[in-house]
Write an enzyme that holds these catalytic residues in place. Structure first.
Site, short mmCIF file in Angstrom:
data_model
loop_
_atom_site.label_atom_id
_atom_site.label_comp_id
_atom_site.label_asym_id
_atom_site.label_seq_id
_atom_site.Cartn_x
_atom_site.Cartn_y
_atom_site.Cartn_z
N HIS A 49 0.81 -1.22 0.00
CA HIS A 49 0.00 0.00 0.00
C HIS A 49 0.85 1.26 0.00
CE1 HIS A 49 0.86 0.68 4.31
NE2 HIS A 49 0.86 -0.64 4.37
N ASP A 50 0.38 2.26 -0.73
CA ASP A 50 0.95 3.61 -0.73
C ASP A 50 2.35 3.68 -1.33
OD1 ASP A 50 -1.24 5.08 0.80
OD2 ASP A 50 -0.74 3.51 2.22
N GLY B 215 5.17 -1.01 2.69
CA GLY B 215 4.34 0.15 2.45
C GLY B 215 5.11 1.46 2.38
#
Length: 265
Positions: free
Chosen positions: A118-119, A136
């Site tokens: 994520h991200d 992440g």
């Protein structure tokens, strides 16, 4: 061409000339650009934004829910640029409220079993070899090459045109234009082969080499090295890109091979 054995949510937006093979599952709130090929048994979940001319091979999962306990169901995306190839069993998670999206740029090759959490924001023209893993909140510049089984710690940054050797654990930021390897990760030279392939002149490569000698070879601490570079090297895009990357490093920059710990700025 959409096979009848595929499941596509009626709210998904599928462009013309997209090929969807049998046993694909596509959830709602998904967009797929023209000419993309989706191989069998691919799962594309909510929030996926896939560009034109992409190839996604069997077993890949795009825009899965983040593996982050702080995720609270917010509406986020996973964005894949045009002409990117995603090989077998790759997983790319969508973002959280930190950046609201995960991004993989154009013309990338993400090889089998790689994971992008994520991200993360990955630039254009990157190659991630088999089983490369990004935790992440990682930022990766353009033309970065990760060899097989590279693992990158959360919140790290990797500069453009960097090459990281297979099996390397990346716990520190890796500046642009370099080769990185060993344990703990260290500078092992500049990525001269990759730079020549991308049209960098001999003068530009020599400039990069000289700057990194000052940073990593001549036993200067980081503050002193940056001062020397700013004083003794004329401003260029290359010089300024290296300086800006190091000054903006959050996790600290990897050390030079054979050196002790670099000084704190």
């Amino acid at each position: 061409m959409i096979q009848p054995l595929a499941y596509i949510h009626p709210e998904a937006k599928i462009a013309n000339n997209v090929v969807i093979e049998p046993f694909v599952t596509i959830h709602k709130n998904v967009e797929i650009g023209q000419g993309t090929w989706i191989g069998s048994n691919v799962t594309i979940m909510e929030g996926a934004r896939i560009g034109k001319g992409c190839k996604i091979f069997p077993g890949a999962v795009i825009s899965g829910i983040p593996q982050d306990l702080k995720f609270d169901g917010e509406e986020t995306t996973a964005e894949i640029g045009d002409n990117t190839t995603i090989r077998e069993c790759v997983t790319i998670n969508r973002g959280t409220k930190d950046r609201w999206k995960t991004v993989v740029g154009k013309n990338c090759l993400i090889q089998a079993y790689s994971h992008i959490a994520h991200d993360c924001v990955v630039g254009d023209n990157c190659i991630f070899s088999n089983s490369s893993t990004l935790a992440g909140h990682i930022t990766v510049g353009d033309y970065v090459v990760l060899a097989g089984m590279v693992a990158v710690h959360q919140f790290c940054s990797i500069g453009s045109h960097a090459f990281i050797a297979g099996g390397t654990l990346v716990r520190k930021d890796v500046p642009p234009f370099v080769k990185a390897a060993r344990e703990p990760i260290a500078y092992v030279g500049i990525n001269s082969v990759g730079l020549r392939r991308r049209g960098f002149s001999s003068e530009m490569i020599n400039e990069i080499q000289d700057i990194y000698r000052t940073l990593f070879v001549k036993n200067n601490n980081l503050s002193k090295a940056l001062g020397i570079i700013e004083t003794e090297y004329k401003p260029t895009e290359i010089r300024d890109e290296i300086i800006d990357f190091i000054r903006n490093s959050n996790r600290g920059v990897m050390k030079g091979f054979g050196q002790g710990k670099l000084g704190v700025m």
